[in-house]
Design a protein around this motif. Structure first.
Motif, PDB file in Angstrom:
ATOM      1  N   CYS A   2       0.839  -1.197   0.000  1.00  0.00           N
ATOM      2  CA  CYS A   2       0.000   0.000   0.000  1.00  0.00           C
ATOM      3  C   CYS A   2       0.873   1.245   0.000  1.00  0.00           C
ATOM      4  CB  CYS A   2      -0.893   0.028   1.232  1.00  0.00           C
ATOM      5  SG  CYS A   2      -2.091  -1.296   1.238  1.00  0.00           S
ATOM      6  N   LEU A  26      -5.338   6.373  10.437  1.00  0.00           N
ATOM      7  CA  LEU A  26      -6.038   5.603   9.416  1.00  0.00           C
ATOM      8  C   LEU A  26      -7.208   6.432   8.942  1.00  0.00           C
ATOM      9  CD1 LEU A  26      -4.792   2.966  10.974  1.00  0.00           C
ATOM     10  CD2 LEU A  26      -6.680   1.895   9.813  1.00  0.00           C
ATOM     11  N   GLY A  50     -12.821   2.325   5.221  1.00  0.00           N
ATOM     12  CA  GLY A  50     -12.209   2.799   6.455  1.00  0.00           C
ATOM     13  C   GLY A  50     -12.550   1.915   7.638  1.00  0.00           C
ATOM     14  N   LYS A  52     -13.227  -1.266   7.532  1.00  0.00           N
ATOM     15  CA  LYS A  52     -12.466  -2.507   7.375  1.00  0.00           C
ATOM     16  C   LYS A  52     -11.026  -2.315   7.834  1.00  0.00           C
ATOM     17  CE  LYS A  52     -15.222  -4.352   3.596  1.00  0.00           C
ATOM     18  NZ  LYS A  52     -15.256  -4.662   2.150  1.00  0.00           N
ATOM     19  N   ARG A  53     -10.437  -1.148   7.524  1.00  0.00           N
ATOM     20  CA  ARG A  53      -9.069  -0.866   7.975  1.00  0.00           C
ATOM     21  C   ARG A  53      -8.982  -0.923   9.493  1.00  0.00           C
ATOM     22  NH1 ARG A  53      -8.791   4.420   4.673  1.00  0.00           N
ATOM     23  NH2 ARG A  53      -8.341   3.645   2.598  1.00  0.00           N
ATOM     24  N   LEU A  57      -6.783  -3.687  11.564  1.00  0.00           N
ATOM     25  CA  LEU A  57      -5.718  -3.238  12.456  1.00  0.00           C
ATOM     26  C   LEU A  57      -5.965  -3.722  13.877  1.00  0.00           C
ATOM     27  CD1 LEU A  57      -3.140  -1.658  12.966  1.00  0.00           C
ATOM     28  CD2 LEU A  57      -4.557   0.362  13.350  1.00  0.00           C
TER      29      LEU A  57
END
Length: 68
Positions: A2, A26, A50, A52-53, A57
Motif C-alpha cells: 500500500c 487511518l 475505512g 475494514k481498515r 488493524l
C-alpha cells in the motif's frame, strides 16, 4: 504494498507530532471538502473501506499482543 496518500486535514496525530514523536492515522473512509467553512461537506460513499481498515488493524494488534 500500500502506498501512503497524503492529504490535508485535522487529526489527533497532531498531538504526538507537536511533541516531536511520530504520528500516524487511518482514514475513516468517505470523502469531504471545504473543512471549517460554511461550504463544508461529507460523503459516506465507500466508508466501509475505512471501517475494514480499523477492524483489520484491531485484529492484527490483538494477535500481536497475544504473542507478547
Amino acid at each position: 504494498m500500500c502506498a501512503a496518500i497524503f492529504r490535508l486535514g485535522s487529526t489527533d496525530a497532531n498531538i504526538p507530532l507537536s511533541l516531536g514523536r511520530a504520528g500516524s492515522l487511518l482514514g475513516a473512509g468517505g470523502d469531504g471538502g471545504g473543512a471549517h467553512t460554511q461550504a463544508e461537506w461529507y460523503s459516506a460513499k465507500d466508508r466501509e473501506v475505512g471501517l475494514k481498515r480499523v477492524l483489520l488493524l484491531t485484529l492484527a494488534m490483538c494477535e500481536w499482543a497475544a504473542e507478547q
